[in-house]
Design an enzyme around this catalytic site. Sequence first.
Site, mmCIF file in Angstrom:
data_model
loop_
_atom_site.group_PDB
_atom_site.id
_atom_site.type_symbol
_atom_site.label_atom_id
_atom_site.label_comp_id
_atom_site.label_asym_id
_atom_site.label_seq_id
_atom_site.Cartn_x
_atom_site.Cartn_y
_atom_site.Cartn_z
ATOM 1 N N ASP A 76 18.034 34.017 -40.487
ATOM 2 C CA ASP A 76 18.550 33.958 -39.344
ATOM 3 C C ASP A 76 20.234 33.982 -39.375
ATOM 4 O O ASP A 76 20.676 32.801 -40.053
ATOM 5 C CB ASP A 76 18.336 32.605 -38.730
ATOM 6 C CG ASP A 76 18.767 32.440 -37.386
ATOM 7 O OD1 ASP A 76 19.435 33.349 -36.849
ATOM 8 O OD2 ASP A 76 18.531 31.406 -36.620
ATOM 9 N N ILE A 77 20.806 34.871 -39.029
ATOM 10 C CA ILE A 77 22.086 35.360 -39.144
ATOM 11 C C ILE A 77 23.037 33.841 -38.807
ATOM 12 O O ILE A 77 24.246 33.767 -39.252
ATOM 13 C CB ILE A 77 22.736 36.633 -38.798
ATOM 14 C CG1 ILE A 77 23.819 36.922 -39.598
ATOM 15 C CG2 ILE A 77 22.870 36.500 -37.264
ATOM 16 C CD1 ILE A 77 24.182 38.612 -39.275
ATOM 17 N N ASN A 82 25.534 44.732 -26.996
ATOM 18 C CA ASN A 82 25.409 45.679 -25.920
ATOM 19 C C ASN A 82 26.806 45.941 -25.538
ATOM 20 O O ASN A 82 27.948 45.247 -25.720
ATOM 21 C CB ASN A 82 24.258 45.744 -24.950
ATOM 22 C CG ASN A 82 24.604 44.541 -24.273
ATOM 23 O OD1 ASN A 82 25.962 44.318 -23.628
ATOM 24 N ND2 ASN A 82 23.503 43.808 -24.038
ATOM 25 N N GLY A 114 17.270 39.370 -28.626
ATOM 26 C CA GLY A 114 17.546 39.525 -30.146
ATOM 27 C C GLY A 114 18.753 38.831 -30.831
ATOM 28 O O GLY A 114 18.746 37.790 -30.423
ATOM 29 N N ASP A 151 21.773 38.931 -30.560
ATOM 30 C CA ASP A 151 23.001 38.894 -29.633
ATOM 31 C C ASP A 151 22.312 37.553 -28.939
ATOM 32 O O ASP A 151 23.195 36.589 -28.667
ATOM 33 C CB ASP A 151 22.709 39.908 -28.521
ATOM 34 C CG ASP A 151 23.901 39.832 -27.863
ATOM 35 O OD1 ASP A 151 24.877 39.049 -27.764
ATOM 36 O OD2 ASP A 151 24.256 40.900 -26.946
ATOM 37 N N SER A 178 20.927 47.876 -34.606
ATOM 38 C CA SER A 178 19.979 48.992 -33.760
ATOM 39 C C SER A 178 18.650 49.011 -34.296
ATOM 40 O O SER A 178 17.912 49.933 -33.470
ATOM 41 C CB SER A 178 20.712 50.236 -33.795
ATOM 42 O OG SER A 178 21.766 50.509 -33.051
ATOM 43 N N THR A 179 18.184 48.275 -35.079
ATOM 44 C CA THR A 179 16.692 48.260 -35.552
ATOM 45 C C THR A 179 15.949 47.161 -34.721
ATOM 46 O O THR A 179 14.539 47.313 -34.825
ATOM 47 C CB THR A 179 16.686 48.184 -36.758
ATOM 48 O OG1 THR A 179 16.941 46.772 -37.244
ATOM 49 C CG2 THR A 179 17.404 48.832 -37.633
HETATM 50 P P1 ADP Z 1 19.675 46.303 -31.195
HETATM 51 O O1 ADP Z 1 19.766 46.098 -29.722
HETATM 52 O O2 ADP Z 1 20.905 46.594 -31.959
HETATM 53 O O3 ADP Z 1 18.400 46.739 -31.744
HETATM 54 P P2 ADP Z 1 18.287 43.446 -31.651
HETATM 55 O O4 ADP Z 1 18.823 42.371 -31.792
HETATM 56 O O5 ADP Z 1 17.221 43.733 -30.703
HETATM 57 O O6 ADP Z 1 19.519 44.622 -31.635
HETATM 58 O O7 ADP Z 1 17.733 43.823 -33.243
HETATM 59 C C1 ADP Z 1 18.635 44.001 -34.499
HETATM 60 C C2 ADP Z 1 17.825 43.488 -35.549
HETATM 61 O O8 ADP Z 1 18.275 41.930 -35.506
HETATM 62 C C3 ADP Z 1 16.330 43.572 -35.674
HETATM 63 O O9 ADP Z 1 16.207 43.924 -36.834
HETATM 64 C C4 ADP Z 1 15.979 42.104 -35.398
HETATM 65 O O10 ADP Z 1 14.722 41.757 -36.037
HETATM 66 C C5 ADP Z 1 17.060 41.354 -36.050
HETATM 67 N N1 ADP Z 1 17.375 39.858 -35.405
HETATM 68 C C6 ADP Z 1 16.666 39.314 -34.396
HETATM 69 N N2 ADP Z 1 17.135 37.962 -34.263
HETATM 70 C C7 ADP Z 1 18.068 37.855 -35.511
HETATM 71 C C8 ADP Z 1 18.467 36.632 -36.158
HETATM 72 N N3 ADP Z 1 18.431 35.526 -35.431
HETATM 73 N N4 ADP Z 1 19.198 36.917 -37.257
HETATM 74 C C9 ADP Z 1 19.157 38.066 -37.982
HETATM 75 N N5 ADP Z 1 18.672 38.980 -37.313
HETATM 76 C C10 ADP Z 1 17.965 38.912 -36.234
#
Ligand code: ADP
Length: 176
Positions: free
Chosen positions: A15-16, A29, A37, A39, A122-123
Amino acid sequence: MYEYRDVKLKIVEGDITKMEVDAIVNAANNTLLGGGGVDGAIHRAGGPSILEQCKKIGGCPTGEARITTAGNLPSKYVIHTVGPIYRDGSKGEAQLLYNAYYNSLKLAKEYKLQSVAFPSISTGAYRYPKEEAAEIAIKAVLDFIDKEGGIEEVYFVLFSNDNYLIYKDLLDKKFN
Ligand code: ADP
């Protein structure tokens, strides 16, 4: 851990929002007003001061980046960047994704930040194919190190094991 021209590159599965670095990067966005996600996780964990700053900034074009402080997060700053929504790959997606990484690092350098952690931009909701996205992420970071420097540590924080392994494979091939 990998090393490129004295810059440490690290991959982390997790988790970032937990990263103790100078800046974590948010896959935001165009409105910068929060979303799902990563964000959503950043705004939840960081508290309302991040959103207040984002409102004042007033949005961000795709491929660009903006910076706020990090509220209650253990990092010092959040760099908000906007990756492209993936359509079919022919709409300039690769360049825009590259720009999101590159411009995030430019901003980090302007603020003299030493350590930056990226999610896989974006993934998620934006559906960029993970393998291609990882190749672009790595290329943008290595190009930045070649051309600009001024950074010490770059983390790629992957939320799923499959994405972690994609990065590990690509970096092992490049560096081992
Ligand atoms: P986007 O709209 O750019 O695709 P998302 O947040 O939906 O952004 O997804 C981007 C990536 O972040 C995905 O690979 C998702 O699995 C990952 N992600 C979601 N939550 C976390 C988190 N808490 N820490 C790190 N990566 C995350």
